[in-house]
Design a protein around this motif. Structure first.
Motif, mmCIF file in Angstrom:
data_model
loop_
_atom_site.group_PDB
_atom_site.id
_atom_site.type_symbol
_atom_site.label_atom_id
_atom_site.label_comp_id
_atom_site.label_asym_id
_atom_site.label_seq_id
_atom_site.Cartn_x
_atom_site.Cartn_y
_atom_site.Cartn_z
ATOM 1 N N ARG A 1 34.801 34.750 35.868
ATOM 2 C CA ARG A 1 36.267 34.844 35.815
ATOM 3 C C ARG A 1 36.774 35.953 36.734
ATOM 4 O O ARG A 1 37.746 35.782 37.468
ATOM 5 C CB ARG A 1 36.728 35.089 34.379
ATOM 6 C CG ARG A 1 38.245 35.039 34.243
ATOM 7 C CD ARG A 1 38.678 35.339 32.852
ATOM 8 N NE ARG A 1 38.692 36.800 32.708
ATOM 9 C CZ ARG A 1 38.959 37.415 31.585
ATOM 10 N NH1 ARG A 1 39.201 36.729 30.489
ATOM 11 N NH2 ARG A 1 38.975 38.714 31.521
ATOM 12 N N THR A 2 36.088 37.090 36.720
ATOM 13 C CA THR A 2 36.482 38.207 37.579
ATOM 14 C C THR A 2 36.370 37.811 39.054
ATOM 15 O O THR A 2 37.259 38.135 39.867
ATOM 16 C CB THR A 2 35.604 39.436 37.287
ATOM 17 O OG1 THR A 2 35.737 39.778 35.912
ATOM 18 C CG2 THR A 2 36.002 40.619 38.150
ATOM 19 N N ASP A 3 35.305 37.119 39.402
ATOM 20 C CA ASP A 3 35.134 36.675 40.793
ATOM 21 C C ASP A 3 36.234 35.705 41.211
ATOM 22 O O ASP A 3 36.765 35.795 42.331
ATOM 23 C CB ASP A 3 33.770 36.011 40.979
ATOM 24 C CG ASP A 3 32.629 37.005 40.878
ATOM 25 O OD1 ASP A 3 32.881 38.217 40.998
ATOM 26 O OD2 ASP A 3 31.480 36.556 40.686
ATOM 27 N N ILE A 4 36.573 34.776 40.325
ATOM 28 C CA ILE A 4 37.613 33.794 40.651
ATOM 29 C C ILE A 4 38.964 34.487 40.810
ATOM 30 O O ILE A 4 39.741 34.169 41.725
ATOM 31 C CB ILE A 4 37.661 32.684 39.593
ATOM 32 C CG1 ILE A 4 36.399 31.818 39.702
ATOM 33 C CG2 ILE A 4 38.909 31.830 39.728
ATOM 34 C CD1 ILE A 4 36.243 30.800 38.597
ATOM 35 N N GLU A 5 39.250 35.441 39.952
ATOM 36 C CA GLU A 5 40.513 36.172 40.069
ATOM 37 C C GLU A 5 40.544 37.010 41.349
ATOM 38 O O GLU A 5 41.595 37.164 41.972
ATOM 39 C CB GLU A 5 40.755 37.049 38.844
ATOM 40 C CG GLU A 5 41.020 36.270 37.563
ATOM 41 C CD GLU A 5 42.232 35.365 37.648
ATOM 42 O OE1 GLU A 5 43.220 35.720 38.332
ATOM 43 O OE2 GLU A 5 42.193 34.286 37.033
ATOM 44 N N GLY A 6 39.408 37.550 41.753
ATOM 45 C CA GLY A 6 39.346 38.277 43.019
ATOM 46 C C GLY A 6 39.582 37.353 44.199
ATOM 47 O O GLY A 6 40.264 37.724 45.173
ATOM 48 N N TYR A 7 39.052 36.154 44.141
ATOM 49 C CA TYR A 7 39.299 35.158 45.188
ATOM 50 C C TYR A 7 40.787 34.828 45.255
ATOM 51 O O TYR A 7 41.375 34.758 46.326
ATOM 52 C CB TYR A 7 38.483 33.895 44.902
ATOM 53 C CG TYR A 7 38.594 32.830 45.966
ATOM 54 C CD1 TYR A 7 37.687 32.779 47.012
ATOM 55 C CD2 TYR A 7 39.603 31.873 45.913
ATOM 56 C CE1 TYR A 7 37.780 31.814 47.993
ATOM 57 C CE2 TYR A 7 39.708 30.900 46.889
ATOM 58 C CZ TYR A 7 38.793 30.876 47.925
ATOM 59 O OH TYR A 7 38.902 29.911 48.898
#
Length: 70
Positions: free
Chosen positions: A55-61
């Motif tokens: 989730r953190t990676d997707i939000e960073g993207y």
């Protein structure tokens, strides 16, 4: 002479060994299910951590490209 030979021997009797094996079996029967529960709890914690990281990676993207990945 046979009595002298037997008294000088040191070791465990068959009954003593059987009792020890039985005690170890009882302790193993108690410990193995507990160990399985700890492993399951560890796997669940790892899965939850992986979901949070994803989730953190997707939000960073999204913060970088203003769209979610396909």
């Amino acid at each position: 002479m046979l009595n002298k030979f037997r008294k000088s021997e040191k070791g465990f009797t068959l009954i003593e060994l059987l009792i020890v094996v039985a005690i170890i079996g009882i302790l193993a029967a108690i410990a193995i299910p507990q160990f399985a529960k700890y492993r399951e709890r560890g796997y669940n914690s790892q899965a939850m951590s992986d979901v949070r990281n994803t989730r953190t990676d997707i939000e960073g993207y999204y913060a970088t490209w203003f769209s979610y990945p396909n």
